[in-house]
Design a protein around this motif. Sequence first.
Motif, mmCIF file in Angstrom:
data_model
loop_
_atom_site.group_PDB
_atom_site.id
_atom_site.type_symbol
_atom_site.label_atom_id
_atom_site.label_comp_id
_atom_site.label_asym_id
_atom_site.label_seq_id
_atom_site.Cartn_x
_atom_site.Cartn_y
_atom_site.Cartn_z
ATOM 1 N N VAL B 283 0.853 -1.202 0.000
ATOM 2 C CA VAL B 283 0.000 0.000 0.000
ATOM 3 C C VAL B 283 0.886 1.249 0.000
ATOM 4 O O VAL B 283 0.632 2.216 -0.729
ATOM 5 C CB VAL B 283 -0.945 0.008 1.233
ATOM 6 N N ASP B 284 1.941 1.216 0.810
ATOM 7 C CA ASP B 284 2.899 2.323 0.879
ATOM 8 C C ASP B 284 3.499 2.597 -0.501
ATOM 9 O O ASP B 284 3.568 3.752 -0.959
ATOM 10 C CB ASP B 284 3.986 1.915 1.895
ATOM 11 N N THR B 285 3.888 1.534 -1.186
ATOM 12 C CA THR B 285 4.524 1.676 -2.502
ATOM 13 C C THR B 285 3.515 2.191 -3.533
ATOM 14 O O THR B 285 3.830 3.066 -4.348
ATOM 15 C CB THR B 285 5.104 0.319 -2.954
ATOM 16 N N LEU B 286 2.289 1.662 -3.465
ATOM 17 C CA LEU B 286 1.236 2.118 -4.385
ATOM 18 C C LEU B 286 0.930 3.593 -4.157
ATOM 19 O O LEU B 286 0.790 4.369 -5.110
ATOM 20 C CB LEU B 286 -0.032 1.270 -4.181
ATOM 21 N N LEU B 287 0.848 3.979 -2.879
ATOM 22 C CA LEU B 287 0.572 5.383 -2.550
ATOM 23 C C LEU B 287 1.674 6.284 -3.107
ATOM 24 O O LEU B 287 1.398 7.330 -3.721
ATOM 25 C CB LEU B 287 0.476 5.532 -1.025
ATOM 26 N N GLY B 288 2.931 5.852 -2.930
ATOM 27 C CA GLY B 288 4.058 6.625 -3.452
ATOM 28 C C GLY B 288 3.972 6.769 -4.961
ATOM 29 O O GLY B 288 4.169 7.862 -5.506
ATOM 30 N N ALA B 289 3.655 5.657 -5.642
ATOM 31 C CA ALA B 289 3.581 5.687 -7.109
ATOM 32 C C ALA B 289 2.456 6.615 -7.576
ATOM 33 O O ALA B 289 2.621 7.380 -8.534
ATOM 34 C CB ALA B 289 3.380 4.279 -7.648
ATOM 35 N N LEU B 290 1.311 6.551 -6.878
ATOM 36 C CA LEU B 290 0.171 7.410 -7.261
ATOM 37 C C LEU B 290 0.510 8.887 -7.100
ATOM 38 O O LEU B 290 0.261 9.705 -7.997
ATOM 39 C CB LEU B 290 -1.049 7.075 -6.396
ATOM 40 N N LEU B 291 1.077 9.214 -5.934
ATOM 41 C CA LEU B 291 1.419 10.620 -5.678
ATOM 42 C C LEU B 291 2.448 11.108 -6.697
ATOM 43 O O LEU B 291 2.312 12.199 -7.262
ATOM 44 C CB LEU B 291 1.979 10.780 -4.261
ATOM 45 N N ALA B 292 3.460 10.279 -6.945
ATOM 46 C CA ALA B 292 4.515 10.689 -7.877
ATOM 47 C C ALA B 292 3.959 10.850 -9.296
ATOM 48 O O ALA B 292 4.367 11.756 -10.029
ATOM 49 C CB ALA B 292 5.647 9.665 -7.858
ATOM 50 N N THR B 293 2.997 9.992 -9.673
ATOM 51 C CA THR B 293 2.387 10.119 -11.006
ATOM 52 C C THR B 293 1.650 11.458 -11.119
ATOM 53 O O THR B 293 1.797 12.184 -12.114
ATOM 54 C CB THR B 293 1.367 8.973 -11.248
ATOM 55 N N ILE B 294 0.869 11.770 -10.091
ATOM 56 C CA ILE B 294 0.092 13.021 -10.119
ATOM 57 C C ILE B 294 1.028 14.230 -10.211
ATOM 58 O O ILE B 294 0.828 15.132 -11.026
ATOM 59 C CB ILE B 294 -0.808 13.121 -8.859
ATOM 60 N N PHE B 295 2.095 14.206 -9.398
ATOM 61 C CA PHE B 295 2.996 15.367 -9.388
ATOM 62 C C PHE B 295 3.814 15.440 -10.682
ATOM 63 O O PHE B 295 4.111 16.545 -11.169
ATOM 64 C CB PHE B 295 3.923 15.316 -8.163
ATOM 65 N N GLY B 296 4.163 14.285 -11.242
ATOM 66 C CA GLY B 296 4.897 14.279 -12.511
ATOM 67 C C GLY B 296 4.043 14.836 -13.637
ATOM 68 O O GLY B 296 4.494 15.670 -14.434
ATOM 69 N N ILE B 297 2.787 14.397 -13.669
ATOM 70 C CA ILE B 297 1.868 14.903 -14.698
ATOM 71 C C ILE B 297 1.633 16.400 -14.496
ATOM 72 O O ILE B 297 1.544 17.170 -15.459
ATOM 73 C CB ILE B 297 0.547 14.096 -14.659
ATOM 74 N N ALA B 298 1.592 16.816 -13.213
ATOM 75 C CA ALA B 298 1.402 18.245 -12.928
ATOM 76 C C ALA B 298 2.546 19.066 -13.523
ATOM 77 O O ALA B 298 2.324 20.171 -14.050
ATOM 78 C CB ALA B 298 1.312 18.463 -11.417
ATOM 79 N N ALA B 299 3.776 18.530 -13.464
ATOM 80 C CA ALA B 299 4.917 19.267 -14.037
ATOM 81 C C ALA B 299 4.751 19.418 -15.551
ATOM 82 O O ALA B 299 5.075 20.476 -16.118
ATOM 83 C CB ALA B 299 6.223 18.543 -13.707
ATOM 84 N N ILE B 300 4.230 18.361 -16.192
ATOM 85 C CA ILE B 300 3.998 18.446 -17.651
ATOM 86 C C ILE B 300 2.936 19.510 -17.944
ATOM 87 O O ILE B 300 3.094 20.349 -18.843
ATOM 88 C CB ILE B 300 3.560 17.075 -18.214
ATOM 89 N N LEU B 301 1.849 19.483 -17.144
ATOM 90 C CA LEU B 301 0.761 20.452 -17.376
ATOM 91 C C LEU B 301 1.233 21.882 -17.126
ATOM 92 O O LEU B 301 0.832 22.814 -17.820
ATOM 93 C CB LEU B 301 -0.437 20.129 -16.470
ATOM 94 N N ALA B 302 2.102 22.044 -16.108
ATOM 95 C CA ALA B 302 2.564 23.397 -15.758
ATOM 96 C C ALA B 302 3.368 24.024 -16.890
ATOM 97 O O ALA B 302 3.321 25.240 -17.099
ATOM 98 C CB ALA B 302 3.400 23.340 -14.481
ATOM 99 N N THR B 303 4.130 23.185 -17.622
ATOM 100 C CA THR B 303 4.985 23.750 -18.674
ATOM 101 C C THR B 303 4.344 23.677 -20.067
ATOM 102 O O THR B 303 4.920 24.191 -21.030
ATOM 103 C CB THR B 303 6.349 23.011 -18.718
ATOM 104 N N ALA B 304 3.165 23.066 -20.158
ATOM 105 C CA ALA B 304 2.491 22.974 -21.466
ATOM 106 C C ALA B 304 2.229 24.338 -22.121
ATOM 107 O O ALA B 304 2.257 24.439 -23.357
ATOM 108 C CB ALA B 304 1.194 22.173 -21.334
ATOM 109 N N PRO B 305 1.984 25.427 -21.340
ATOM 110 C CA PRO B 305 1.783 26.726 -21.999
ATOM 111 C C PRO B 305 2.956 27.134 -22.887
ATOM 112 O O PRO B 305 2.764 27.826 -23.895
ATOM 113 C CB PRO B 305 1.642 27.701 -20.822
ATOM 114 N N LEU B 306 4.173 26.705 -22.560
ATOM 115 C CA LEU B 306 5.334 27.057 -23.395
ATOM 116 C C LEU B 306 5.187 26.428 -24.776
ATOM 117 O O LEU B 306 5.533 27.030 -25.791
ATOM 118 C CB LEU B 306 6.634 26.573 -22.733
#
Lengths: 85, 473
Positions: B283-306
């Motif tokens: 569960v710990d590992t799954l939680l880590g993977a989920l959070l990291a996926t969300i934050f990684g995708i957020a970085a892509i979305l943040a720079t998409a305006p460029l």
Amino acid sequence: MNPADARPERIENDAYSAAPGIDDPQAVLSVLEADQIVAAKQRMHFGRRKLSRGVSILLWGMRVYVVIMMVLLVISAIRGIHSAP
Amino acid sequence: MNRRLSKLLQAARPTTEAAADSPLASDLAGLLTHEDADRARDRWKVTRARGAGRRSKALSMSWVLWLLVGPGVLVFLGENDAPSMLSYSATGARFGIGFFLPFVVITFAMGLVVQEMTVRLGAVTHRGHAELIFDRFGKFWGFFSLGDLVLGNFLTLVTEFIGIRAGLGFFGIRPGVAVGASLLVVFAAITTGRYWTWERITLGLAAFNALFVPAALFAHPNWHEVTHALLTWTPLPRGNSMDILILLLADIGATVTPWMIFFQQSAVVDKGMQPRDIRAGRVDTLLGALLATIFGIAAILATAPLFHHGIDASQFQAAQFAEALEPWIGRAGAALFALGIFEAGIVAAIAISTSSAYAFGEVLGTGHSLNRPLRDAWPFYSILLGSAAAAAALVLIPRAPLEFIVLIVNVVAVLAMPPALAFLMLLVNDRDVMGDNVNGLWANVAAITVTVLLIVAGVGFGVATVFPHWLKL
């Protein structure tokens, strides 16, 4: 069911209601597995496994793969730096 | 040395027997260390929490999870490090919202498959990954494996400090101050002499990886476009094929790397996890993977305006993303982005230097636990701080080949991963080591699929390097 899941730990039976400390070895031993004690781990090792021909080929193949790829990576990175404006 | 104990202890084997029930109990009682006592205290809390299940099952489960969460979340948020977040940023800036969003989700699923195996290995054997490789495969293969880890870790550490310098540079903080202060944070985290405290401090810092979410919201992403991309993997990236291939590899290297295997297994051992904790570890590992996926995708979305505004981000470095984003996501959004890069660097610097120290300690046979005080395990802490300090110093040297390191670091991780996975799979399928917790059929299918995909990606990169004109056809 995994046997480990079935094993009730002593502490769940309220054998120790206070946090274990170094001065209470029985409390420490009741919550750790024998293989978790540092002194036991230092003296006890998993022995060498016999590598079959297949495993040896796999490990050597992986090693050759990494060496070749690292050389190609350095070439690619140097090209990248030189082609940058 | 206790002779009776040495006689009784022949070879390690998977066991779930409490030390108190062991025939060795009386011998072990006289050999306990503060490390054992600290670990026992952590275990005692977990067993007390499980005992509370008799009163309220939900409360007990939440409490147990709170106590056992740590290595999985840390390893995934640690891997959302400066070069990884910059890879995601470059992805968003150069290709916008499309193929790469679901691709990132898949790479984290690959990471989850790999990291779950380390939880089982650590919880069952109570040995770190380096120690197990040396035990089972001998010094020859052990040193190869350690060499891959040390090279990758050092290069990655350098890029963490580049991220730290660049992130704080956005706020006008001088490089020397930024890097020096970060080293102090790494030092402060280890002075506690307790794994639990170190873990909670680092988890607290890692929570700031979430800064990429508000930064993404400032970019006002088109949610219809995001959903469409996640479901259809389109639009496909267009442009220079070699650039696309490098970004693909960098994004894979942002989620599956050798240091993650070594770190999580050693952290599971240091935390004192046992076979009965494997479910919570998952569960710990799954939680880590989920959070990291969300934050990684957020970085892509943040720079998409460029990408949408046609800004050429091909030569952007860390702080330049934040500066370039300011007209589109505002000063606050850009500041959050820069802080996120700083956070990503510092958490990874802590985790990666700890991973190196664990591995060296296991191989040298010296104390290698965060439950040991500084004076008691000085070689372990010296390696931890020394590797971080060396990487930090390199970042401050004028004309150091930093650009070269940034270019290759994530790709090195991808290329070094297949051998690391081979050792991991051999160990986790070894019944003498794992007992009944060996990999099942589907775990092996998933792990082999990940290994094959990584090799295909690596070979694709190799072919493209040797025959670059093929990609231009």
